[in-house]
Design a protein around this motif. Sequence first.
Motif, PDB file in Angstrom:
ATOM      1  N   CYS A   1       0.848  -1.192   0.000  1.00  0.00           N
ATOM      2  CA  CYS A   1       0.000   0.000   0.000  1.00  0.00           C
ATOM      3  C   CYS A   1       0.885   1.244   0.000  1.00  0.00           C
ATOM      4  N   ASN A   2       0.426   2.296  -0.623  1.00  0.00           N
ATOM      5  CA  ASN A   2       1.177   3.544  -0.706  1.00  0.00           C
ATOM      6  C   ASN A   2       0.642   4.564   0.290  1.00  0.00           C
ATOM      7  N   LEU A   3       1.513   5.475   0.699  1.00  0.00           N
ATOM      8  CA  LEU A   3       1.099   6.530   1.616  1.00  0.00           C
ATOM      9  C   LEU A   3       0.082   7.448   0.949  1.00  0.00           C
ATOM     10  N   CYS A   4      -0.940   7.813   1.686  1.00  0.00           N
ATOM     11  CA  CYS A   4      -1.874   8.819   1.193  1.00  0.00           C
ATOM     12  C   CYS A   4      -1.158  10.166   1.082  1.00  0.00           C
ATOM     13  N   ASP A   5      -1.650  11.047   0.226  1.00  0.00           N
ATOM     14  CA  ASP A   5      -0.982  12.315  -0.050  1.00  0.00           C
ATOM     15  C   ASP A   5      -0.970  13.220   1.184  1.00  0.00           C
TER      16      ASP A   5
ATOM     17  N   PHE B   1      -2.587  19.832  10.551  1.00  0.00           N
ATOM     18  CA  PHE B   1      -1.902  19.499   9.301  1.00  0.00           C
ATOM     19  C   PHE B   1      -1.789  17.990   9.179  1.00  0.00           C
ATOM     20  N   CYS B   2      -1.591  17.531   7.949  1.00  0.00           N
ATOM     21  CA  CYS B   2      -1.557  16.097   7.658  1.00  0.00           C
ATOM     22  C   CYS B   2      -0.358  15.771   6.780  1.00  0.00           C
ATOM     23  N   PRO B   3       0.720  15.278   7.364  1.00  0.00           N
ATOM     24  CA  PRO B   3       1.816  14.783   6.524  1.00  0.00           C
ATOM     25  C   PRO B   3       1.376  13.549   5.741  1.00  0.00           C
ATOM     26  N   ALA B   4       2.138  13.171   4.737  1.00  0.00           N
ATOM     27  CA  ALA B   4       1.807  11.983   3.954  1.00  0.00           C
ATOM     28  C   ALA B   4       1.652  10.784   4.887  1.00  0.00           C
ATOM     29  N   GLY B   5       0.583   9.995   4.659  1.00  0.00           N
ATOM     30  CA  GLY B   5       0.362   8.811   5.472  1.00  0.00           C
ATOM     31  C   GLY B   5      -0.479   9.050   6.708  1.00  0.00           C
ATOM     32  N   THR B   6      -1.258  10.131   6.731  1.00  0.00           N
ATOM     33  CA  THR B   6      -2.120  10.412   7.882  1.00  0.00           C
ATOM     34  C   THR B   6      -3.398   9.586   7.807  1.00  0.00           C
ATOM     35  N   GLY B   7      -3.789   9.004   8.956  1.00  0.00           N
ATOM     36  CA  GLY B   7      -5.027   8.236   9.039  1.00  0.00           C
ATOM     37  C   GLY B   7      -6.197   9.132   9.403  1.00  0.00           C
ATOM     38  N   GLN B   8      -7.030   8.682  10.338  1.00  0.00           N
ATOM     39  CA  GLN B   8      -8.236   9.445  10.664  1.00  0.00           C
ATOM     40  C   GLN B   8      -7.949  10.730  11.427  1.00  0.00           C
TER      41      GLN B   8
ATOM     42  N   GLY C   1       4.514  29.446  18.211  1.00  0.00           N
ATOM     43  CA  GLY C   1       5.857  29.154  17.714  1.00  0.00           C
ATOM     44  C   GLY C   1       5.917  28.487  16.369  1.00  0.00           C
ATOM     45  N   PHE C   2       4.773  28.105  15.786  1.00  0.00           N
ATOM     46  CA  PHE C   2       4.745  27.433  14.489  1.00  0.00           C
ATOM     47  C   PHE C   2       3.529  27.900  13.704  1.00  0.00           C
ATOM     48  N   TYR C   3       3.611  27.764  12.386  1.00  0.00           N
ATOM     49  CA  TYR C   3       2.460  27.992  11.524  1.00  0.00           C
ATOM     50  C   TYR C   3       2.390  26.851  10.517  1.00  0.00           C
ATOM     51  N   THR C   4       1.223  26.630   9.922  1.00  0.00           N
ATOM     52  CA  THR C   4       1.021  25.498   9.026  1.00  0.00           C
ATOM     53  C   THR C   4       1.125  25.917   7.562  1.00  0.00           C
ATOM     54  N   LEU C   5       1.566  24.968   6.731  1.00  0.00           N
ATOM     55  CA  LEU C   5       1.779  25.176   5.300  1.00  0.00           C
ATOM     56  C   LEU C   5       1.015  24.115   4.505  1.00  0.00           C
ATOM     57  N   PRO C   6       0.697  24.418   3.240  1.00  0.00           N
ATOM     58  CA  PRO C   6       0.910  25.701   2.561  1.00  0.00           C
ATOM     59  C   PRO C   6      -0.097  26.754   3.008  1.00  0.00           C
ATOM     60  N   GLU C   7       0.303  28.033   2.842  1.00  0.00           N
ATOM     61  CA  GLU C   7      -0.579  29.126   3.204  1.00  0.00           C
ATOM     62  C   GLU C   7      -1.515  29.443   2.034  1.00  0.00           C
TER      63      GLU C   7
ATOM     64  N   PHE D   1      -8.076  23.645   4.271  1.00  0.00           N
ATOM     65  CA  PHE D   1      -8.463  22.339   4.777  1.00  0.00           C
ATOM     66  C   PHE D   1      -7.483  21.242   4.362  1.00  0.00           C
ATOM     67  N   ASN D   2      -6.346  21.643   3.812  1.00  0.00           N
ATOM     68  CA  ASN D   2      -5.382  20.672   3.303  1.00  0.00           C
ATOM     69  C   ASN D   2      -3.946  21.036   3.676  1.00  0.00           C
ATOM     70  N   LYS D   3      -3.723  21.408   4.921  1.00  0.00           N
ATOM     71  CA  LYS D   3      -2.374  21.738   5.373  1.00  0.00           C
ATOM     72  C   LYS D   3      -1.522  20.472   5.425  1.00  0.00           C
ATOM     73  N   GLU D   4      -0.248  20.624   5.040  1.00  0.00           N
ATOM     74  CA  GLU D   4       0.628  19.467   4.907  1.00  0.00           C
ATOM     75  C   GLU D   4       1.713  19.374   5.979  1.00  0.00           C
ATOM     76  N   SER D   5       2.124  20.532   6.535  1.00  0.00           N
ATOM     77  CA  SER D   5       3.268  20.511   7.449  1.00  0.00           C
ATOM     78  C   SER D   5       3.246  21.756   8.333  1.00  0.00           C
ATOM     79  N   LYS D   6       4.196  21.828   9.238  1.00  0.00           N
ATOM     80  CA  LYS D   6       4.343  23.028  10.064  1.00  0.00           C
ATOM     81  C   LYS D   6       5.751  23.581   9.891  1.00  0.00           C
ATOM     82  N   GLU D   7       5.903  24.866  10.166  1.00  0.00           N
ATOM     83  CA  GLU D   7       7.196  25.549  10.035  1.00  0.00           C
ATOM     84  C   GLU D   7       7.379  26.437  11.251  1.00  0.00           C
ATOM     85  N   ALA D   8       8.622  26.528  11.719  1.00  0.00           N
ATOM     86  CA  ALA D   8       8.905  27.402  12.858  1.00  0.00           C
ATOM     87  C   ALA D   8       8.639  28.854  12.491  1.00  0.00           C
TER      88      ALA D   8
END
Length: 282
Positions: free
Chosen positions: A145-149, A182-189, A198-204, A210-217
Motif C-alpha cells: 500500500c502507498n502513503l496517502c498524499d 496538518f496532515c503529513p503523507a500517510g495520515t489516518g483518521q 511558535g509554528f504555523y502550518t503550510l501551505p498558506e 483544509f489541506n495543510k501538509e506541514s508546520k514551520e517554525a
Amino acid sequence: GTYSYEAADACTSCGKGKYQHLEGQSKCDQCPGGKYGDKVRLSVCQDCTAGKFSFAGKQICTDCNPGTFSSEGSANCDSCNTGKFSGGFGSIACGDCTQGKYTPVGGAHSSCIDCEAGKYNDVMAANTCVKCPEGKFSTGSAQECNLCDAGYRCWGSDEVGATNAKEHNCVDESEVEPEKFFCPAGTGQTPVTVDATGFYTLPEGDQFRFNKESKEACPEYYECADGLRAPVMEWETEGCQMALEPYYLVEAAENIALLALGEPQLAKSNHNPPKTVLYKLE
C-alpha cells in the motif's frame, strides 16, 4: 493376459482396459484407477503419466482440467487452491500466485485473483489479501500500500482500506480553525495538531485551508499562534510621531505608524529581544 470359462477348449484374451497376471483364471480384472490398458491380452496395466488420470477399466488416461493437477499413476486430479493455481490442461503441479494476487482455500483455480482496491499482499502463494492500514491506500493488485498524499487523510472502511490518495481532506470543512491542523503523507483518521505558539502550518492560502501538509517554525519578526503567522512591528522613529504631510498612516499588526513616502525608517520587532529592521514605504 487370458482367461477361460469352465470346459472351454481355448483361452480368451483380456480386452482393452482389462488384464490378468495369473494363469488359469476364469475372468479378467479391470485396470485399476490411475492405470490404463490400450491393448488386448495384457498381464499388467500401465500407469497414467503425471498430468493425467483414469478411473478403473479405462483404455486411455484423461488430461487433468485447468485448476487441477496429478502425479504419475493418479486415479483423480487434485485441486489447486490456497494460494496456488494451474492454467492449462494436463498440469503436473500447481503454480504459486504472485504477490498482489491470491486464491482462496477450497475450489479449483485456473488463475489467481487480483487483490481488490484497498487491500494488498506481499507474499507468494497467499490465500487472501490484507486490508491497507490507516494512512495508506491501494488501487488493486497491490503488492504494497502507498502513503496517502500530504494534506489529506485516508482509512477506508471496516472491510477494505482506502482506495485513493486523497480520500478525505486533512480536516472537515466544518472545522472552524482548520489552520490548527496538518496532515503529513500517510495520515489516518486523526490529523496532527500544531503547537499553540511558535509554528504555523503550510501551505498558506485560502485554497489550502483544509489541506495543510506541514508546520514551520515561526520566522523572525512574526508571531505565530494556532497555525497562523502575522508580522508584529513597533515603529520607533521621530518621523513616525509627526502627523504632517508627506507622512502616511501605516498599520502593522495592531500598531499604527506614520512613514514618509520613499524615506528609510527604522523599526523594531516586538519579539524578545527586539531586533532593528530598516523599512521604506514605497
